[in-house]
Design a protein around this motif. Structure first.
Motif, PDB file in Angstrom:
ATOM      1  N   ILE A 261      -2.738   6.052  -5.119  1.00  0.00           N
ATOM      2  CA  ILE A 261      -3.897   6.756  -4.556  1.00  0.00           C
ATOM      3  C   ILE A 261      -3.443   7.721  -3.462  1.00  0.00           C
ATOM      4  O   ILE A 261      -3.906   8.868  -3.402  1.00  0.00           O
ATOM      5  N   ASP A 262      -2.516   7.283  -2.610  1.00  0.00           N
ATOM      6  CA  ASP A 262      -1.959   8.183  -1.595  1.00  0.00           C
ATOM      7  C   ASP A 262      -1.300   9.392  -2.244  1.00  0.00           C
ATOM      8  O   ASP A 262      -1.473  10.533  -1.786  1.00  0.00           O
ATOM      9  N   ALA A 263      -0.550   9.174  -3.315  1.00  0.00           N
ATOM     10  CA  ALA A 263       0.108  10.276  -4.025  1.00  0.00           C
ATOM     11  C   ALA A 263      -0.923  11.224  -4.634  1.00  0.00           C
ATOM     12  O   ALA A 263      -0.749  12.452  -4.598  1.00  0.00           O
ATOM     13  N   LEU A 264      -1.989  10.664  -5.179  1.00  0.00           N
ATOM     14  CA  LEU A 264      -3.047  11.507  -5.748  1.00  0.00           C
ATOM     15  C   LEU A 264      -3.675  12.386  -4.674  1.00  0.00           C
ATOM     16  O   LEU A 264      -3.946  13.569  -4.902  1.00  0.00           O
ATOM     17  N   ARG A 265      -3.888  11.816  -3.502  1.00  0.00           N
ATOM     18  CA  ARG A 265      -4.461  12.603  -2.398  1.00  0.00           C
ATOM     19  C   ARG A 265      -3.502  13.712  -1.969  1.00  0.00           C
ATOM     20  O   ARG A 265      -3.923  14.847  -1.703  1.00  0.00           O
ATOM     21  N   LYS A 266      -2.210  13.395  -1.899  1.00  0.00           N
ATOM     22  CA  LYS A 266      -1.221  14.410  -1.516  1.00  0.00           C
ATOM     23  C   LYS A 266      -1.079  15.478  -2.595  1.00  0.00           C
ATOM     24  O   LYS A 266      -0.754  16.624  -2.304  1.00  0.00           O
ATOM     25  N   ALA A 267      -1.304  15.098  -3.840  1.00  0.00           N
ATOM     26  CA  ALA A 267      -1.173  16.056  -4.941  1.00  0.00           C
ATOM     27  C   ALA A 267      -2.162  17.204  -4.794  1.00  0.00           C
ATOM     28  O   ALA A 267      -1.886  18.326  -5.226  1.00  0.00           O
TER      29      ALA A 267
END
Length: 108
Positions: free
Chosen positions: A92-98
């Motif tokens: 989820i953190d990676a999705l937000r950073k994406a």
């Protein structure tokens, strides 16, 4: 600590040696990962493309790489592939950073 899934295959010579002298290689795997401060969560053999699978926990990528390099350098494996596993929260953190990445398709 990060989790890692490894898929491995033995060489034919390794299988021949293990037929002549069966042993629990999970115990050896546990020793290797513990030497870098990690933990072995599971060791399984399988039918199919890979002979076995391991689920490891290691302090960091360098520690896991050290174990993988030592095992591969021993010559008993024909292949070893290791995948870093992400938790749901990390994904989820990676999705937000994406969203912040300004990706552009080739030719666009």
């Amino acid at each position: 600590m990060p989790l890692y899934l490894s898929r491995f295959s033995y060489t034919p010579d390794t299988w021949a040696r293990m037929i002549g002298n069966p042993e629990d290689r999970g115990r050896a795997a546990r020793t290797y990962i513990e030497s870098v401060g990690g933990k072995l969560h599971g060791f399984w053999y399988a039918f199919g493309e890979h002979d076995g699978y391991t689920l490891w926990e290691a302090p960091d990528n360098v520690s896991m790489a050290a174990v993988a390099l030592a095992i591969t350098g021993g010559g008993a494996l024909g292949s070893l592939e290791t995948t870093v596993l992400l938790t749901v929260d990390e994904t989820i953190d990676a999705l937000r950073k994406a969203e912040e990445v300004q990706y552009r398709r080739p030719g666009a």
